[in-house]
Motif scaffolding. Structure first.
Motif, short mmCIF file in Angstrom:
data_model
loop_
_atom_site.label_atom_id
_atom_site.label_comp_id
_atom_site.label_asym_id
_atom_site.label_seq_id
_atom_site.Cartn_x
_atom_site.Cartn_y
_atom_site.Cartn_z
N ARG A 78 17.48 -4.39 -36.09
CA ARG A 78 17.57 -5.59 -36.63
C ARG A 78 17.77 -6.91 -35.73
O ARG A 78 18.37 -6.63 -34.88
N LEU A 89 24.14 0.65 -45.61
CA LEU A 89 24.08 -0.25 -44.64
C LEU A 89 24.93 -1.57 -45.29
O LEU A 89 24.42 -2.20 -46.13
N PRO A 92 18.56 0.09 -38.54
CA PRO A 92 19.49 -0.94 -38.26
C PRO A 92 19.80 -1.56 -37.03
O PRO A 92 20.02 -2.70 -36.77
N ARG A 108 26.86 -5.50 -44.32
CA ARG A 108 26.89 -6.37 -43.25
C ARG A 108 28.22 -6.94 -43.39
O ARG A 108 28.44 -7.38 -44.58
N ASP A 119 26.90 -5.15 -38.77
CA ASP A 119 26.42 -3.98 -39.30
C ASP A 119 27.31 -2.83 -39.29
O ASP A 119 28.10 -2.51 -38.31
#
Length: 182
Positions: A180, A149, A177, A151, A35
């Motif tokens: 997760r 956000l 986040p 990845r 993240d």
């Protein structure tokens, strides 16, 4: 079978395999990438031609530009169009990514950094996503976005996974986040 038909079938199969591989790689990055929460700069969330969306402007991009404009910058970091730089980030105590340095292809990330590949286009750095589209009528919710956000895969490929509000909670599904799953 005719040679043309065989060549066509082989080309079509190869094309489908390549596309399937790209999709699978992106799905893996979204599911398992690290993240990276980047602060956004305010932008108008409506386009009459494209529907509801938010044009994304990242504070990190401005920081990269400022870094590259500093006097005495290494000339090898002066990119040309199409070049890829590496931007290195560390999360602050709130989990928001802070730019630590910019490098070229010969520079690796330190253990506590997240490296993101930044493409140089039209004389400025670009992240892979400059817009975020959402369902019609959801503009008011997404206008609250303060963070994007991403990845990030180990190779620095970054994919936009969603937008988050001032409390760093994803707007689309209201999951923080940090909460997760693996």
């Amino acid at each position: 079978m005719q040679p043309r038909l065989i060549a066509f079938a082989a080309t079509a199969a190869l094309t489908l395999l390549v596309l399937n591989g790209l999709v699978e790689r992106h799905e893996r990055t979204l599911a398992h990438g690290r993240d990276l929460l980047l602060a956004l700069r305010p932008v108008d969330p409506r386009s009459l031609m494209q529907g509801d969306y938010m044009a994304l402007d990242y504070q990190a991009i401005r920081q990269i530009e400022d870094t590259l404009r500093q006097p005495g910058i290494n000339p090898r970091l002066s990119p040309d169009d199409g070049d890829v730089l590496r931007a290195f980030f560390k999360p602050d105590p709130q989990g928001v990514a802070q730019l630590t340095r910019v490098g070229n292809g010969a520079v690796d990330a330190r253990p506590d950094e997240i490296m993101v590949r930044i493409k140089w286009v039209g004389g400025s750095p670009r992240l892979p996503s400059n817009d975020y589209f959402f369902a019609e009528g959801e503009g008011r919710r997404f206008a609250q976005a303060k963070y994007a956000l991403f990845r990030v895969a180990d190779d620095g490929t970054a994919l936009l996974a969603g937008l988050a509000d001032a409390q760093r909670v994803l707007i689309a599904d209201h999951v923080a986040p940090a909460q997760r799953g693996p």
